[in-house]
Design a protein around this motif. Structure first.
Motif, PDB file in Angstrom:
ATOM      1  N   LEU A   1       0.833  -1.200   0.000  1.00 56.24           N
ATOM      2  CA  LEU A   1       0.000   0.000   0.000  1.00 56.24           C
ATOM      3  C   LEU A   1       0.872   1.257   0.000  1.00 56.24           C
ATOM      4  O   LEU A   1       0.599   2.213  -0.740  1.00 56.24           O
ATOM      5  CB  LEU A   1      -0.936   0.008   1.212  1.00 56.24           C
ATOM      6  N   THR A   2       1.925   1.258   0.783  1.00 62.64           N
ATOM      7  CA  THR A   2       2.834   2.405   0.828  1.00 62.64           C
ATOM      8  C   THR A   2       3.461   2.658  -0.538  1.00 62.64           C
ATOM      9  O   THR A   2       3.540   3.795  -0.997  1.00 62.64           O
ATOM     10  CB  THR A   2       3.926   2.189   1.895  1.00 62.64           C
ATOM     11  N   HIS A   3       3.880   1.602  -1.215  1.00 58.65           N
ATOM     12  CA  HIS A   3       4.458   1.750  -2.558  1.00 58.65           C
ATOM     13  C   HIS A   3       3.419   2.255  -3.555  1.00 58.65           C
ATOM     14  O   HIS A   3       3.728   3.099  -4.408  1.00 58.65           O
ATOM     15  CB  HIS A   3       5.046   0.430  -3.052  1.00 58.65           C
ATOM     16  N   LEU A   4       2.198   1.757  -3.459  1.00 60.38           N
ATOM     17  CA  LEU A   4       1.134   2.218  -4.354  1.00 60.38           C
ATOM     18  C   LEU A   4       0.847   3.702  -4.148  1.00 60.38           C
ATOM     19  O   LEU A   4       0.711   4.461  -5.119  1.00 60.38           O
ATOM     20  CB  LEU A   4      -0.148   1.400  -4.137  1.00 60.38           C
ATOM     21  N   VAL A   5       0.770   4.123  -2.896  1.00 58.59           N
ATOM     22  CA  VAL A   5       0.495   5.531  -2.587  1.00 58.59           C
ATOM     23  C   VAL A   5       1.648   6.416  -3.048  1.00 58.59           C
ATOM     24  O   VAL A   5       1.428   7.482  -3.644  1.00 58.59           O
ATOM     25  CB  VAL A   5       0.211   5.716  -1.077  1.00 58.59           C
ATOM     26  N   THR A   6       2.875   5.974  -2.828  1.00 58.90           N
ATOM     27  CA  THR A   6       4.039   6.755  -3.264  1.00 58.90           C
ATOM     28  C   THR A   6       4.051   6.889  -4.787  1.00 58.90           C
ATOM     29  O   THR A   6       4.298   7.976  -5.316  1.00 58.90           O
ATOM     30  CB  THR A   6       5.343   6.106  -2.766  1.00 58.90           C
ATOM     31  N   GLY A   7       3.777   5.800  -5.482  1.00 55.96           N
ATOM     32  CA  GLY A   7       3.730   5.849  -6.945  1.00 55.96           C
ATOM     33  C   GLY A   7       2.646   6.776  -7.447  1.00 55.96           C
ATOM     34  O   GLY A   7       2.864   7.562  -8.388  1.00 55.96           O
ATOM     35  N   LEU A   8       1.468   6.708  -6.829  1.00 54.75           N
ATOM     36  CA  LEU A   8       0.368   7.598  -7.219  1.00 54.75           C
ATOM     37  C   LEU A   8       0.742   9.055  -6.950  1.00 54.75           C
ATOM     38  O   LEU A   8       0.502   9.928  -7.787  1.00 54.75           O
ATOM     39  CB  LEU A   8      -0.910   7.236  -6.466  1.00 54.75           C
ATOM     40  N   ALA A   9       1.342   9.315  -5.795  1.00 54.09           N
ATOM     41  CA  ALA A   9       1.730  10.690  -5.440  1.00 54.09           C
ATOM     42  C   ALA A   9       2.773  11.228  -6.420  1.00 54.09           C
ATOM     43  O   ALA A   9       2.669  12.370  -6.887  1.00 54.09           O
ATOM     44  CB  ALA A   9       2.263  10.733  -4.005  1.00 54.09           C
ATOM     45  N   ASP A  10       3.767  10.413  -6.739  1.00 52.30           N
ATOM     46  CA  ASP A  10       4.809  10.849  -7.679  1.00 52.30           C
ATOM     47  C   ASP A  10       4.220  11.143  -9.058  1.00 52.30           C
ATOM     48  O   ASP A  10       4.526  12.167  -9.671  1.00 52.30           O
ATOM     49  CB  ASP A  10       5.901   9.786  -7.810  1.00 52.30           C
ATOM     50  N   ASP A  11       3.383  10.242  -9.551  1.00 50.69           N
ATOM     51  CA  ASP A  11       2.761  10.417 -10.862  1.00 50.69           C
ATOM     52  C   ASP A  11       1.834  11.632 -10.875  1.00 50.69           C
ATOM     53  O   ASP A  11       1.836  12.416 -11.827  1.00 50.69           O
ATOM     54  CB  ASP A  11       1.990   9.151 -11.240  1.00 50.69           C
ATOM     55  N   THR A  12       1.063  11.800  -9.811  1.00 50.69           N
ATOM     56  CA  THR A  12       0.151  12.944  -9.703  1.00 50.69           C
ATOM     57  C   THR A  12       0.930  14.256  -9.730  1.00 50.69           C
ATOM     58  O   THR A  12       0.552  15.200 -10.432  1.00 50.69           O
ATOM     59  CB  THR A  12      -0.676  12.850  -8.405  1.00 50.69           C
ATOM     60  N   ALA A  13       2.017  14.318  -8.981  1.00 48.04           N
ATOM     61  CA  ALA A  13       2.822  15.548  -8.945  1.00 48.04           C
ATOM     62  C   ALA A  13       3.385  15.856 -10.335  1.00 48.04           C
ATOM     63  O   ALA A  13       3.314  16.999 -10.791  1.00 48.04           O
ATOM     64  CB  ALA A  13       3.953  15.409  -7.928  1.00 48.04           C
TER      65      ALA A  13
END
Length: 126
Positions: free
Chosen positions: A14-26
């Motif tokens: 879950l942490t990796h998924l959230v980090t990936g989403l945050a990076d892509d969103t930014a």
């Protein structure tokens, strides 16, 4: 459309998924944002952020802290012009499924907690 059944995800995943989403969103946000305009993090991020807020508010803080770090420092298009205040002002445009009270509570918490996470992340890497 049929709703998919919930799945259990290990915390590290879950942490990796959230980090990936945050990076892509930014990154996508920086590609389209111009100074003076609202920062819109997108409906997909807003939907996930609302879910995090309802299930694990601390994870929502980490997600916004990660987005802010990417927007201000780590992404190749990063700019210090996107402050926490600028980011939070645009948040209602990305979140459609929280009540006004929930959104107000989330923004208040993010305004209080994100600086601690953001500063810790910045200091740890300098």
């Amino acid at each position: 459309m049929n709703a998919l059944p919930p799945v259990s995800v290990p915390r590290t995943v879950l942490t990796h998924l959230v980090t990936g989403l945050a990076d892509d969103t930014a990154h996508k946000t920086l590609q389209t944002w111009t100074p003076g305009n609202v920062v819109h993090l997108g409906d997909a991020f807003g939907t996930v952020l609302a879910w995090m807020w309802r299930t694990d508010p601390g994870l929502a803080v980490v997600a916004i802290s990660t987005v802010l770090s990417q927007l201000r420092k780590w992404d190749e298009l990063a700019t210090p012009k996107i402050t926490l205040d600028v980011l939070l002002a645009g948040l209602p445009f990305a979140i459609a499924n929280l009540s006004d009270e929930e959104l107000d509570d989330m923004v208040t918490t993010l305004r209080r907690e994100v600086p601690r996470h953001f500063e810790a992340a910045q200091n740890a890497t300098e």
